[in-house]
Design an enzyme around this catalytic site. Structure first.
Site, PDB file in Angstrom:
ATOM      1  N   LYS A  76      46.552  24.809  24.399  1.00 43.62           N
ATOM      2  CA  LYS A  76      45.890  25.986  24.492  1.00 43.62           C
ATOM      3  C   LYS A  76      46.945  27.321  24.017  1.00 43.62           C
ATOM      4  O   LYS A  76      48.090  27.043  24.307  1.00 43.62           O
ATOM      5  CB  LYS A  76      44.933  25.618  25.769  1.00 43.62           C
ATOM      6  CG  LYS A  76      44.181  27.092  26.474  1.00 43.62           C
ATOM      7  CD  LYS A  76      44.166  27.175  27.736  1.00 43.62           C
ATOM      8  CE  LYS A  76      43.375  28.437  27.890  1.00 43.62           C
ATOM      9  NZ  LYS A  76      42.906  28.149  29.048  1.00 43.62           N
ATOM     10  N   SER A 151      37.372  28.928  29.504  1.00 42.20           N
ATOM     11  CA  SER A 151      38.257  29.421  28.192  1.00 42.20           C
ATOM     12  C   SER A 151      38.723  29.229  27.292  1.00 42.20           C
ATOM     13  O   SER A 151      38.974  28.600  26.145  1.00 42.20           O
ATOM     14  CB  SER A 151      39.485  30.732  28.867  1.00 42.20           C
ATOM     15  OG  SER A 151      40.304  29.471  29.502  1.00 42.20           O
ATOM     16  N   SER A 175      38.053  26.296  33.638  1.00 43.45           N
ATOM     17  CA  SER A 175      38.101  26.409  32.244  1.00 43.45           C
ATOM     18  C   SER A 175      38.565  25.563  31.508  1.00 43.45           C
ATOM     19  O   SER A 175      38.435  25.189  29.995  1.00 43.45           O
ATOM     20  CB  SER A 175      39.567  28.045  31.616  1.00 43.45           C
ATOM     21  OG  SER A 175      38.532  29.345  31.816  1.00 43.45           O
TER      22      SER A 175
HETATM   23  N1  GLN Z   1      35.108  31.122  33.342  1.00 43.36           N
HETATM   24  C1  GLN Z   1      36.165  31.897  34.827  1.00 43.36           C
HETATM   25  C2  GLN Z   1      36.657  33.053  34.540  1.00 43.36           C
HETATM   26  O1  GLN Z   1      36.335  33.728  33.617  1.00 43.36           O
HETATM   27  C3  GLN Z   1      37.358  30.659  35.099  1.00 43.36           C
HETATM   28  C4  GLN Z   1      38.074  30.848  33.833  1.00 43.36           C
HETATM   29  C5  GLN Z   1      39.236  29.594  33.737  1.00 43.36           C
HETATM   30  O2  GLN Z   1      39.431  29.167  34.263  1.00 43.36           O
HETATM   31  N2  GLN Z   1      40.481  29.838  33.329  1.00 43.36           N
HETATM   32  O3  GLN Z   1      37.769  33.261  35.695  1.00 43.36           O
END
Ligand code: GLN
Length: 485
Positions: A76, A151, A175
């Site tokens: 990532k 994400s 994410s």
């Molecule tokens: N969807 C969540 C957010 O927008 C989690 C994102 C994540 O785990 N990085 O913060």
């Protein structure tokens, strides 16, 4: 070959039926062929990857190979990789070359793994659909008009499409698990403190945790073994011996008490998701697990609490992007203040700006007690709910997401709706617990559904054992998206 497990690949490599260079070339060729449709990768550097593959082949020839030596892994793009661009999906870091490796990247390098490329992601890991990336959205291999989740959407899409045997992700509010669920792969968020955050671009430091994404629980065990380990450079990384995750796979699901939270199976859960989840629970019962009802009464407060705490931490973490030290700087400005303002206006996308503003607001004098302190109290209640639940069960099971992957653009203009979709994943992050998602069937339009398995602190081995037992008895994790075989 691109559908082989990590164990199979390691055997082929050590028997010298396959070289690391050949394997790396094969995945690079698949990326070249298929990624234009997916946009899962931000950066590919074939020369660097192949140089690492040659070094891995030398190690194998010298008889110094481990289970990951010569295996290509996609990272990532928020893990710092020395000499590679590390963008975090943002214009702010679009040209930034990391001067050092993240601890996770160091550990994979020490194991002899090859960096296959850097994967696309929501900007600064803020999002659930991969649509906030400066580098454009990622598409879901199961339906090119659908989001892959976020994400870590690039990592998820790459693994699902067979463009990488495994990838890293991070999970601040879901994410790893939610994109794993949307793309039909397996993903594990470890206990907070299990994996070092050193060299991970920070979003919300008390919630961020790196973890592996792969096709099976067996592969996750190999990857977690490499990623987990004490690192004094992350003050919240725990000095605690890790379990033998690979050996634990054989433990099975017999005798496991599975907690089913009353609050998980409500109207919020789409019926096409509920059916495969309930079938998976039945399958685990056939393997010898029992079920018990548990309750997480403060679950409904977790999303509101998260969207105070995460933006608060983000507003502080993102203050470092000031155009002075590194990253984007506006090219024209009147004075220093104007330089800051223009740099940040240009460098951050809408979601990052929204979070910085929310975070600054909830931390400001007069609002801190009403919002930030209150959210911290809620967080404590949520952790206590889990502690009470784990007094009655070994693992908690349920959905990873309330629906299957939705179409690109469907929720882009309604951030609150997108935030609410994290209701099953976020409580785990607030409590600091480990959670995983494994594929357990398909819902509407033939899109994948993920079963979430949550463990008590440091109980990754037990989660992996249950997941592996399930995957030995089912074949959802072996399904291939049409057009990517
Ligand atoms: N969807 C969540 C957010 O927008 C989690 C994102 C994540 O785990 N990085 O913060």
């Amino acid at each position: 070959m691109h559908r082989a497990s990590l164990g199979e690949l390691a055997r082929e490599l050590s028997a010298k039926r396959l070289s690391a260079v050949e394997l790396t070339r094969a995945f690079l060729a698949r990326i070249e062929r298929h990624d234009p449709r997916l946009n899962a990768f931000i950066t590919i550097d074939a020369e660097k990857s192949l140089a690492q593959a040659r070094a891995a082949d030398a190690r194998i020839a010298a008889g110094d190979a481990g289970p990951l030596t010569g295996i290509p892994i996609a990272h990532k793009d928020l893990f710092c990789t020395r000499g590679w661009r590390t963008t975090c999906g943002s214009r702010m870091l679009a040209d930034w070359i990391a001067p050092y490796d993240a601890h996770v990247v160091e550990r994979f390098a020490a194991a002899g793994a090859v960096i296959l490329g850097k994967t696309n992601m929501d900007e600064f890991a803020m999002g659930s659909s991969n649509e906030t990336s400066h580098f454009g959205p990622v598409r879901n291999p199961w339906a090119l008009d659908a989001v892959p989740g976020g994400s870590s959407g690039g990592s998820a899409a790459a693994v699902a499409a067979g463009l990488a045997p495994a990838a890293t992700g991070t999970d601040t509010g879901g994410s790893i698990r939610q994109p794993a669920s949307f793309t039909g792969i397996s993903g594990l968020r470890p206990t907070y403190g299990r994996v070092s955050r050193y060299g991970m671009v920070a979003f919300a430091s008390s919630l961020d945790q790196g973890g592996p994404m792969a096709r099976s629980a067996a592969d996750l065990a190999v990857l977690l073994d490499a990623m987990a380990g004490f690192d004094p450079r992350d003050s919240t990384c725990m000095e605690r011996a890790k379990d033998d995750y690979v050996a634990a796979l054989g433990r099975g699901a017999k005798g496991l008490r599975l907690g089913l939270p009353r609050e998980y199976f409500t109207a919020d859960l789409a019926s096409d998701v509920a059916a495969p989840i309930l079938a998976a629970i039945e399958a685990l019962k056939k393997l010898g697990a029992t079920t018990v009802e548990v309750s997480l009464p403060n679950q409904h407060l977790s999303v509101p609490a998260y969207y105070v705490i995460a933006p608060a931490e983000a507003s502080s973490n993102l203050a470092r992007y000031d155009g002075v030290r590194y990253g984007h700087r506006a090219s024209e400005y009147a004075d220093l203040d104007d330089m800051y303002a223009k740099t940040r206006a240009q460098g951050f996308g809408a979601e990052a700006k929204r979070r910085i503003m929310i975070g600054t607001y909830v931390l400001s004098h007069g609002y801190y007690d009403a919002y930030y302190r209150q959210a911290q109290r809620v967080r404590r209640h949520i952790a206590r709910d889990f502690a009470e639940a784990f007094a009655k069960c070994d693992l908690i099971v349920g959905p990873a997401a309330p629906s299957v992957a939705y179409d690109l653009g469907a929720k882009k203009d309604d951030p609150v709706q997108m935030y609410l979709d994290d209701l099953y994943t976020i409580p785990i992050n607030l409590a600091g617990l480990p959670g995983m998602s494994i594929p357990c069937g398909f819902g509407a339009k033939g899109r994948p559904v993920g079963l979430q398995i949550v463990g008590n602190y440091w109980d990754e081995a037990r989660m992996l054992a249950a997941a592996h037992a399930y995957q030995q008895a089912t074949d959802w994790h072996t399904r291939v998206p049409p057009g990517f075989d």
